[in-house]
Design a protein around this motif. Structure first.
Motif, PDB file in Angstrom:
ATOM      1  N   ARG A   1       8.601  26.062   1.972  1.00  0.00           N
ATOM      2  CA  ARG A   1       7.710  25.033   2.525  1.00  0.00           C
ATOM      3  C   ARG A   1       6.653  24.626   1.495  1.00  0.00           C
ATOM      4  O   ARG A   1       6.349  23.445   1.333  1.00  0.00           O
ATOM      5  CB  ARG A   1       7.057  25.570   3.797  1.00  0.00           C
ATOM      6  CG  ARG A   1       6.356  24.523   4.635  1.00  0.00           C
ATOM      7  CD  ARG A   1       5.856  25.152   5.927  1.00  0.00           C
ATOM      8  NE  ARG A   1       5.413  24.143   6.875  1.00  0.00           N
ATOM      9  CZ  ARG A   1       4.998  24.424   8.109  1.00  0.00           C
ATOM     10  NH1 ARG A   1       5.000  25.686   8.531  1.00  0.00           N
ATOM     11  NH2 ARG A   1       4.598  23.463   8.920  1.00  0.00           N
ATOM     12  N   SER A   2       6.086  25.622   0.788  1.00  0.00           N
ATOM     13  CA  SER A   2       5.119  25.325  -0.271  1.00  0.00           C
ATOM     14  C   SER A   2       5.765  24.495  -1.376  1.00  0.00           C
ATOM     15  O   SER A   2       5.194  23.518  -1.865  1.00  0.00           O
ATOM     16  CB  SER A   2       4.575  26.632  -0.867  1.00  0.00           C
ATOM     17  OG  SER A   2       3.663  27.242   0.006  1.00  0.00           O
ATOM     18  N   PHE A   3       6.974  24.890  -1.749  1.00  0.00           N
ATOM     19  CA  PHE A   3       7.695  24.170  -2.794  1.00  0.00           C
ATOM     20  C   PHE A   3       7.959  22.721  -2.377  1.00  0.00           C
ATOM     21  O   PHE A   3       7.767  21.788  -3.161  1.00  0.00           O
ATOM     22  CB  PHE A   3       9.008  24.881  -3.093  1.00  0.00           C
ATOM     23  CG  PHE A   3       9.976  24.071  -3.903  1.00  0.00           C
ATOM     24  CD1 PHE A   3       9.715  23.757  -5.228  1.00  0.00           C
ATOM     25  CD2 PHE A   3      11.157  23.601  -3.333  1.00  0.00           C
ATOM     26  CE1 PHE A   3      10.599  22.994  -5.975  1.00  0.00           C
ATOM     27  CE2 PHE A   3      12.047  22.845  -4.072  1.00  0.00           C
ATOM     28  CZ  PHE A   3      11.759  22.534  -5.396  1.00  0.00           C
ATOM     29  N   MET A   9       0.855  -1.199   0.000  1.00  0.00           N
ATOM     30  CA  MET A   9       0.000   0.000   0.000  1.00  0.00           C
ATOM     31  C   MET A   9       0.886   1.243   0.000  1.00  0.00           C
ATOM     32  O   MET A   9       1.879   1.317   0.708  1.00  0.00           O
ATOM     33  CB  MET A   9      -0.907  -0.007   1.240  1.00  0.00           C
ATOM     34  CG  MET A   9      -1.917   1.132   1.259  1.00  0.00           C
ATOM     35  SD  MET A   9      -3.048   0.966   2.658  1.00  0.00           S
ATOM     36  CE  MET A   9      -3.990   2.467   2.478  1.00  0.00           C
ATOM     37  N   ALA A  10       0.525   2.224  -0.821  1.00  0.00           N
ATOM     38  CA  ALA A  10       1.339   3.439  -0.942  1.00  0.00           C
ATOM     39  C   ALA A  10       1.316   4.246   0.338  1.00  0.00           C
ATOM     40  O   ALA A  10       0.280   4.363   1.001  1.00  0.00           O
ATOM     41  CB  ALA A  10       0.812   4.286  -2.099  1.00  0.00           C
ATOM     42  N   ASN A  11       2.479   4.793   0.685  1.00  0.00           N
ATOM     43  CA  ASN A  11       2.576   5.694   1.833  1.00  0.00           C
ATOM     44  C   ASN A  11       2.208   7.097   1.361  1.00  0.00           C
ATOM     45  O   ASN A  11       2.936   7.714   0.602  1.00  0.00           O
ATOM     46  CB  ASN A  11       4.003   5.665   2.392  1.00  0.00           C
ATOM     47  CG  ASN A  11       4.163   6.603   3.578  1.00  0.00           C
ATOM     48  OD1 ASN A  11       3.213   7.226   4.043  1.00  0.00           O
ATOM     49  ND2 ASN A  11       5.384   6.700   4.088  1.00  0.00           N
ATOM     50  N   LEU A  12       1.053   7.591   1.815  1.00  0.00           N
ATOM     51  CA  LEU A  12       0.546   8.884   1.350  1.00  0.00           C
ATOM     52  C   LEU A  12       0.719   9.979   2.389  1.00  0.00           C
ATOM     53  O   LEU A  12       0.127  11.054   2.260  1.00  0.00           O
ATOM     54  CB  LEU A  12      -0.930   8.751   0.963  1.00  0.00           C
ATOM     55  CG  LEU A  12      -1.258   7.701  -0.107  1.00  0.00           C
ATOM     56  CD1 LEU A  12      -2.740   7.710  -0.446  1.00  0.00           C
ATOM     57  CD2 LEU A  12      -0.425   7.916  -1.364  1.00  0.00           C
ATOM     58  N   LYS A  13       1.550   9.731   3.389  1.00  0.00           N
ATOM     59  CA  LYS A  13       1.759  10.736   4.440  1.00  0.00           C
ATOM     60  C   LYS A  13       2.905  11.671   4.043  1.00  0.00           C
ATOM     61  O   LYS A  13       4.012  11.225   3.731  1.00  0.00           O
ATOM     62  CB  LYS A  13       2.080  10.052   5.768  1.00  0.00           C
ATOM     63  CG  LYS A  13       2.191  11.029   6.948  1.00  0.00           C
ATOM     64  CD  LYS A  13       2.312  10.286   8.265  1.00  0.00           C
ATOM     65  CE  LYS A  13       2.504  11.243   9.429  1.00  0.00           C
ATOM     66  NZ  LYS A  13       1.401  12.214   9.576  1.00  0.00           N
ATOM     67  N   LEU A  14       2.637  12.967   4.046  1.00  0.00           N
ATOM     68  CA  LEU A  14       3.648  13.960   3.700  1.00  0.00           C
ATOM     69  C   LEU A  14       4.550  14.242   4.896  1.00  0.00           C
ATOM     70  O   LEU A  14       4.139  14.126   6.052  1.00  0.00           O
ATOM     71  CB  LEU A  14       2.991  15.259   3.228  1.00  0.00           C
ATOM     72  CG  LEU A  14       2.162  15.168   1.945  1.00  0.00           C
ATOM     73  CD1 LEU A  14       1.540  16.516   1.624  1.00  0.00           C
ATOM     74  CD2 LEU A  14       3.004  14.674   0.783  1.00  0.00           C
ATOM     75  N   TYR A  15       5.772  14.646   4.595  1.00  0.00           N
ATOM     76  CA  TYR A  15       6.769  14.988   5.615  1.00  0.00           C
ATOM     77  C   TYR A  15       7.020  16.485   5.540  1.00  0.00           C
ATOM     78  O   TYR A  15       7.116  17.058   4.454  1.00  0.00           O
ATOM     79  CB  TYR A  15       8.052  14.196   5.341  1.00  0.00           C
ATOM     80  CG  TYR A  15       9.290  14.694   6.044  1.00  0.00           C
ATOM     81  CD1 TYR A  15       9.350  14.810   7.431  1.00  0.00           C
ATOM     82  CD2 TYR A  15      10.441  15.033   5.309  1.00  0.00           C
ATOM     83  CE1 TYR A  15      10.498  15.264   8.066  1.00  0.00           C
ATOM     84  CE2 TYR A  15      11.590  15.480   5.931  1.00  0.00           C
ATOM     85  CZ  TYR A  15      11.612  15.591   7.306  1.00  0.00           C
ATOM     86  OH  TYR A  15      12.746  16.039   7.921  1.00  0.00           O
ATOM     87  N   ASP A  16       7.109  17.141   6.716  1.00  0.00           N
ATOM     88  CA  ASP A  16       7.328  18.590   6.747  1.00  0.00           C
ATOM     89  C   ASP A  16       8.540  18.930   7.616  1.00  0.00           C
ATOM     90  O   ASP A  16       8.417  19.088   8.829  1.00  0.00           O
ATOM     91  CB  ASP A  16       6.092  19.308   7.281  1.00  0.00           C
ATOM     92  CG  ASP A  16       6.250  20.826   7.262  1.00  0.00           C
ATOM     93  OD1 ASP A  16       7.263  21.319   6.719  1.00  0.00           O
ATOM     94  OD2 ASP A  16       5.364  21.523   7.787  1.00  0.00           O
ATOM     95  N   PRO A  17       9.737  19.052   6.995  1.00  0.00           N
ATOM     96  CA  PRO A  17      10.938  19.370   7.781  1.00  0.00           C
ATOM     97  C   PRO A  17      10.956  20.809   8.281  1.00  0.00           C
ATOM     98  O   PRO A  17      11.724  21.143   9.184  1.00  0.00           O
ATOM     99  CB  PRO A  17      12.075  19.132   6.787  1.00  0.00           C
ATOM    100  CG  PRO A  17      11.455  19.394   5.452  1.00  0.00           C
ATOM    101  CD  PRO A  17      10.041  18.922   5.564  1.00  0.00           C
ATOM    102  N   LEU A  36      14.220  13.678   2.086  1.00  0.00           N
ATOM    103  CA  LEU A  36      12.985  13.420   1.361  1.00  0.00           C
ATOM    104  C   LEU A  36      11.885  12.813   2.224  1.00  0.00           C
ATOM    105  O   LEU A  36      10.709  13.077   1.992  1.00  0.00           O
ATOM    106  CB  LEU A  36      13.276  12.504   0.166  1.00  0.00           C
ATOM    107  CG  LEU A  36      12.223  12.393  -0.922  1.00  0.00           C
ATOM    108  CD1 LEU A  36      11.818  13.762  -1.465  1.00  0.00           C
ATOM    109  CD2 LEU A  36      12.724  11.510  -2.064  1.00  0.00           C
ATOM    110  N   CYS A  37      12.257  12.021   3.235  1.00  0.00           N
ATOM    111  CA  CYS A  37      11.213  11.369   4.041  1.00  0.00           C
ATOM    112  C   CYS A  37      11.348  11.619   5.533  1.00  0.00           C
ATOM    113  O   CYS A  37      10.437  11.309   6.301  1.00  0.00           O
ATOM    114  CB  CYS A  37      11.193   9.868   3.779  1.00  0.00           C
ATOM    115  SG  CYS A  37      12.634   8.979   4.416  1.00  0.00           S
TER     116      CYS A  37
END
Length: 333
Positions: free
Chosen positions: A144-146, A1-9, A22-23
């Motif tokens: 952050r948007s980018f 199953m694809a991991n659809l959770k975004l990461y926000d550094p 990246l993750c």
């Protein structure tokens, strides 16, 4: 199953050599990936070519690597680089055939890799930059948007009726082309250009294609043409200046994930009601940008603005048509 959770550094300013860019996975200092693909370094002899960073330290294309876990390196970075390498083998046609989202990811990875290097270095700079990126809330919001849309490299993602960037692809005439490789980026405006042999790509990374539409006539003029290097310099000046006066920052929103979804759908919003999309085009400021791009030909701002109403152009004649050029003749001869 694809991991659809975004990461926000950016939430905790999580930029270090111990975190995958990246993750966000915790990694060792040895786990890294090249900012500029190894195939490109080998093909254009870039490994020892120098790069000047914002803190005035000098790196090389070969030394410029970013923290990356093995999974992201093997499953996301390497396939992307192989895809672009294969496209470059077909010249300008290959790059034009390449999926635009993949081209955005490839350019974005190089741009963001340079940015991450700057953010890590700001923790212990050689010389403190005058305007640290990490202390500018507006710029961090833009980055952050980018980064949210750059994660399409890792997270299966569909952009709903937009692409986050403007991409201009041009073919270069070989007659007076002495540089097999050129690279230039502008951190704050997110303008980027790279030349690989006869193919040049000029890109603005966070404008949702607005600059491409605004410069649509220019883009149509150069399609199917072979540009002299001085004409490429003018294209770069026009695109980079448009990025300089572009004054809005797109926002991106992922739709709610439903059971069974295998990708994210990303929507976008640009506030063009309370904000002007572009600041006014100022001829003197554009001439200064063009002068910078034309330095190899020793063309000065006063040459460019001899006729302020119609600044010097090597691309477009007085009737608005493309100027075919194989050899440059000095404007002073």
């Amino acid at each position: 199953m694809a991991n659809l959770k975004l990461y926000d550094p950016f939430e905790k300013m999580q930029f270090s050599d111990a975190t995958c860019f990246l993750c966000g996975t915790t990694i060792t200092k040895e786990q890294r990936t090249p900012v500029f693909g190894e195939w490109m370094q080998q093909k254009y002899q870039l490994k020892n070519k120098e790069l000047l960073l914002l803190d005035k330290s000098v790196s090389t294309f070969g030394e410029l690597t970013i923290p990356c876990c093995d999974h992201c390196h093997l499953n996301h970075i390497i396939p992307l680089e192989k895809e672009v390498e294969a496209a470059t083998e077909k010249g300008v046609a290959g790059m034009q055939e390449l999926n635009e989202q993949r081209l955005f990811q490839w350019i974005g990875k190089m741009y963001y890799g340079t940015l991450v290097t700057e953010l890590i270095k700001e923790a212990d700079p050689l010389i403190s930059p005058e305007y640290p990126v990490s202390e500018d809330p507006k710029m961090l919001g833009k980055f952050r948007s980018f980064y949210k849309v750059l994660q399409s490299l890792r997270v299966p993602m569909v952009f709903s009726d937009f692409v986050p960037c403007s991409i201009f692809i041009a073919e270069i005439n070989p007659t007076e082309d002495d540089l097999p490789f050129e690279y230039q980026d502008e951190l704050t405006t997110m303008a980027f250009s790279i030349k690989l042999g006869s193919v040049a790509i000029v890109c603005t990374l966070l404008d949702n294609g607005i600059i491409l539409k605004a410069l649509g006539r220019l883009n149509r003029l150069v399609q199917g043409q072979q540009l002299h290097p001085i004409q490429l310099a003018e294209v770069k000046a026009r695109v980079f200046y448009a990025a300089y006066i572009f004054s809005v920052v797109p926002e991106y929103f992922e739709r709610a994930v439903k059971p069974g979804d295998d990708h994210l759908i990303m929507d976008t919003l640009i506030d063009d009601v309370t904000n002007e999309v572009f600041n006014p085009w100022e001829m003197t400021a554009y001439a200064h940008m063009l002068e910078e791009m034309l330095k190899p030909w020793s063309i000065r701002e006063e040459d460019i603005l001899q006729n302020p109403k119609q600044p010097l152009s090597f691309l477009i004649d007085e009737d608005g048509n493309f100027m075919r050029m194989e050899k440059y003749q000095s404007i002073r001869s």
